[in-house]
Write a protein that holds these residues in place. Structure first.
Motif: not given
Ligand code: ZN
Ligand code: ADP
Length: 764
Positions: A472, A474-475, A490, A493, A495
């Motif tokens: 991901c 973001n993560c 994900c 989050c 995504f």
């Molecule tokens: Zn994420």
């Protein structure tokens, strides 16, 4: 009357991230009944914010006190005896009191009107969220519609008026149902002054809340009777006490709860029952409604904001004697509280992991103490913490080691996945022994449950060439493939993307899906057992309201043969025709980076195993694992809680983990990796400084870190953590207070936030 007598002084908590409370002046023309427990709008620096009145206080002579702008509620939202509880929560969990109360109150209630999609006809929502309905009634209390209505009126109109005068009052909706032109006629006669319109608050009906439940209580067996007698005696004493009800799965704990609730009711005292899962709320509520009727209220997050608000007000106004809900039922505005039941007390879902991080079970004992109430912590697999409290005599221990009606605990087999022979497709998911057992179970007409704590189709996408898993953005976690939506998702989050053809690292077209989730299991079952009806129960399939009930009902009605599910399936359910349970991978929970991994695994396996053999036929359990010799797995296999506990408690003692210490995880979260690391190091230095300054706090205190959190980036934020352990919870609290005070200036404008997690569960 002098000016001053018309004013009272109130202590207000504002719904903002600020510490402490504030004094405001309330002018008499705003008050209407007791002000405590109502929301107010108050000026705060240059804004208007929502606040909650905690107390009426003696007049202060300080200059510059400001006036309450307005009062939002007609009725208090919580009784005044809950204020000390809110204060304790704020103190213990280091969270601002106004935000504690905001989190406690039903959401959708923060000034804005709660939204309702399906308003009943003739219904509308007023400005504080109360659903009101229009009723029509005769304007005067006379028995008959007056003449000259007689001959000249249409028959239909005459009947309409007769009905109204006979019934006295009808909602517009009812009138519309009885007469097509009813609303028109109502309007006409209201205008003429013969009828009148009344607007009344009504409680939103919670649709489809009940499941079929036998209403006649069974005769208690000896163990249950003993448990009920002991607990009821304490309830009569009106004093605080905590019981640990250690009853194996299927020992009939719910009946004990029922009798305890009745004992409290007899004394005019109310009960809160907490369950770890929304689906269990429905079952527990159906049970209590069937037995005790209407005075049951329900609180959980799947209710619409309007429904939740109504349930809340019913409770606050004393119209419910029993409140059933998930974690947040802890905050139900119950007065005359006599009993709190925490069912499946070991369950990790009692710990809230966002924003206001509190442990609902632990907090329940504090709320009970403040109300001189009794607590029942019920579990077949008690938490290490609770069992130790019982063993040391702090809690009373009530044991029910046998299932009802001499039913046997299921026979558990462990399948060692390391030496699986044969290369039949899917055998790494459904092993040959499990496949055989499933086949036999199906042909004998029984039901099975398969448990896997991972939703989706494939666990991850891996590049065969460079070995990178798709992550991901973001993560720091890999993306899970969901076949339903053909998306990589994900789970942290949300995504999502379509699976790419080329590896983003090396740009080769070598991406291969690996691992499996519930979605794939159902597909494999379809191939292995084409005639069996398999269904999935996880967060993906349970998105829609009513879906949980449908799946549970169909399974109870035996329209489904195999139910494949995640965590939500393991808890508390009572399915009498399930005779086989398969745990597809016991290793998922064993391998979490968490000192409770062994405890969680033992509990999980015992609980899933407990879903079988609850009817007249004995049950069978198959556990697939790569760690067949792990003590938690072996103890679960032998249904031996004591052996698990003594092993686990030795381990905790030697590593100095809870319950031998109090712990807090101080997490630093920021947009910049470098700044987050820098601030984390500064915080560690601050902690060391405080400990040097206060030798009293330093005693028995260990500080670990900062280190990168196991998930080093989450929702776009970098994460560092410092674990603090202390022999004394008071000294730990003191240290954290000092740290909060010192921390603010350090963080300054670095865009880094400090999150204090007291008694942490998930260290990821
Ligand atoms: Zn994420
Ligand atoms: P637990 O929560 O301890 O796992 P439950 O309360 O769900 O167990 O009870 C298991 C089953 O046993 C339920 O179907 C319940 O109706 C039944 N049961 C409970 N007590 C008795 C009893 N005394 N006699 C017969 N059946 C009982």
């Amino acid at each position: 009357m002098t000016e001053d007598l018309k004013k009272i002084f109130v202590q207000v908590a504002v719904a903002l991230p600020v510490n402490g409370t504030f004094t405001y002046i309330l002018s008499a023309d705003l008050t209407n009944g007791l002000p405590v427990g109502k929301r107010v709008i108050v000026p705060f620096s240059r804004r208007k914010v929502t606040g909650y009145i905690l107390r009426v206080i003696p007049p202060e002579t300080r200059k510059g006190l400001r006036d309450v702008t307005s009062i939002v509620d007609f009725q208090p939202l919580f009784p005044s005896d809950m204020v000390p509880f809110f204060e304790w929560l704020s103190d213990y969990y280091h969270y601002p009191i106004g935000l504690v109360i905001k989190a406690a109150l039903p959401s959708g209630l923060n000034v804005k009107t709660p939204k309702d999609k399906n308003l009943p006809s003739g219904g509308y929502v007023d400005k504080v969220g109360v659903l009101k309905r229009v009723f029509i009634a005769p304007a005067e209390a006379v028995l008959h519609p007056p003449e000259p209505l007689g001959e000249s009126q249409a028959r239909n109109e005459r009947a309409f008026l007769e009905m109204l005068f006979q019934k006295g009052e009808l909602s517009l909706a009812e009138i519309g149902k009885a007469f097509k032109n009813g609303p028109y006629l109502a309007d006409k006669w209201v205008k003429k002054g013969l009828l009148k319109k009344i607007r009344k608050a009504v409680v939103r009906e919670i649709s489809g809340e009940t499941l079929p439940i036998a209403t006649i209580p069974p005769l208690l067996n000896a163990l249950q009777r003993k448990a009920v007698e002991e607990i009821a005696t304490k309830i009569k004493e009106h004093a605080f006490f905590v019981y640990l009800l250690h009853g194996v799965t299927g020992s009939g704990k719910t009946e004990v709860y029922y009798h305890a609730v009745k004992a409290a009711l007899k004394l005019g005292r109310r009960s809160i029952i907490m369950v770890p899962e929304i689906a269990l709320t429905l079952i527990m509520a159906s049970f209590f409604k069937a037995r005790l009727g209407d005075r049951v209220a329900i609180l959980h997050s799947a209710l619409s904001p309007g429904e939740r608000y109504d349930q809340w007000l019913r409770i606050a106004q004393g119209q419910a004697d029993i409140v059933i809900g998930a974690r947040s039922a802890l905050f139900a505005p119950v007065s005359r509280l006599g009993l709190i039941i925490v069912d499946e007390e070991h369950d990790a879902s009692y710990k809230q992991e966002e924003q206001f991080r509190y442990q609902a079970r632990d907090s329940a004992t504090v709320r009970a103490k403040l109300s001189s109430a009794v607590v029942i912590l019920g579990s077949g697999t008690p938490s290490v913490q609770s069992y130790r409290n019982a063993a040391s005599g702090r809690y009373g221990l009530v044991a029910m080691p046998k299932r009802v009606q001499k039913r046997e605990l299921p026979d558990i087999t462990i399948v060692d996945m390391r030496n699986l022979e044969g290369s039949e497709e899917g055998s790494g998911i459904v092993s040959p022994p499990l496949k055989q057992a499933l086949g036999e179970n199906l042909s004998s007409g029984n039901q099975a449950i398969l448990f896997l704590n991972r939703r989706g189709f494939n666990a991850f996408y891996l590049c065969r060439f460079c070995g990178e898993a798709l992550k991901c953005p973001n993560c720091e976690v890999s993306l899970t493939y969901h076949k339903d939506s053909d998306n990589l998702l994900c789970h942290y989050c949300g995504f999502r993307i379509e699976p790419p053809n080329h590896c983003p690292s090396c740009n080769r077209a070598r991406l291969i899906p690996y691992g499996f989730g519930t979605e794939k299991v159902v597909e494999i079952l379809g191939r292995l057992f084409p005639d069996a009806r398999a269904e999935r129960m996880d967060r993906d399939t349970m998105r829609h309201k009513g879906e949980i009930q449908r799946v549970l009902r169909q399974f109870l009605d035996r329209q489904t043969d195999i139910l494949v599910g995640t965590q939500m399936l393991t808890k508390g359910h009572d399915f009498p025709h399930v005779t086989l349970v398969g745990v597809l991978s016991a290793d998922l929970s064993l391998n979490t980076p968490d000192f409770r991994a062994g405890e969680t695994t033992f509990q999980l396996l015992s609980q899933v195993a407990g879903r079988t053999g609850r009817g007249s036929s004995p049950g069978k359990v198959i556990i697939q694992t790569f760690n067949p010799a792990h003590y938690a797995i072996l103890a679960a296999k032998d249904h031996n809680y004591q052996r698990f506990f003594s092993r686990e408690i030795r381990l905790r003692r030697s590593l100095n983990y809870p319950p031998f210490c109090s712990a807090a995880n101080v997490r630093l979260v920021g947009n910049s990796k470098v700044k987050t690391e820098t601030i984390a190091r500064h915080m560690r230095a601050k902690i060391d400084g405080i400990l040097e300054q206060h030798q009293g706090i330093k005693k028995g205190c260990t500080v670990l870190g900062p280190v990168e959190s196991p998930i080093s980036k989450l929702k776009g934020k970098y994460r560092q953590q410092i674990l603090i352990k202390s022999r004394s919870s008071q000294r730990l609290a003191h240290l954290l207070k000092e740290l909060e005070r010192a921390g603010g200036p350090i963080m300054g404008s670095a865009g880094v936030r400090m999150i204090i997690d007291v008694d942490p569960y998930h260290m990821v």
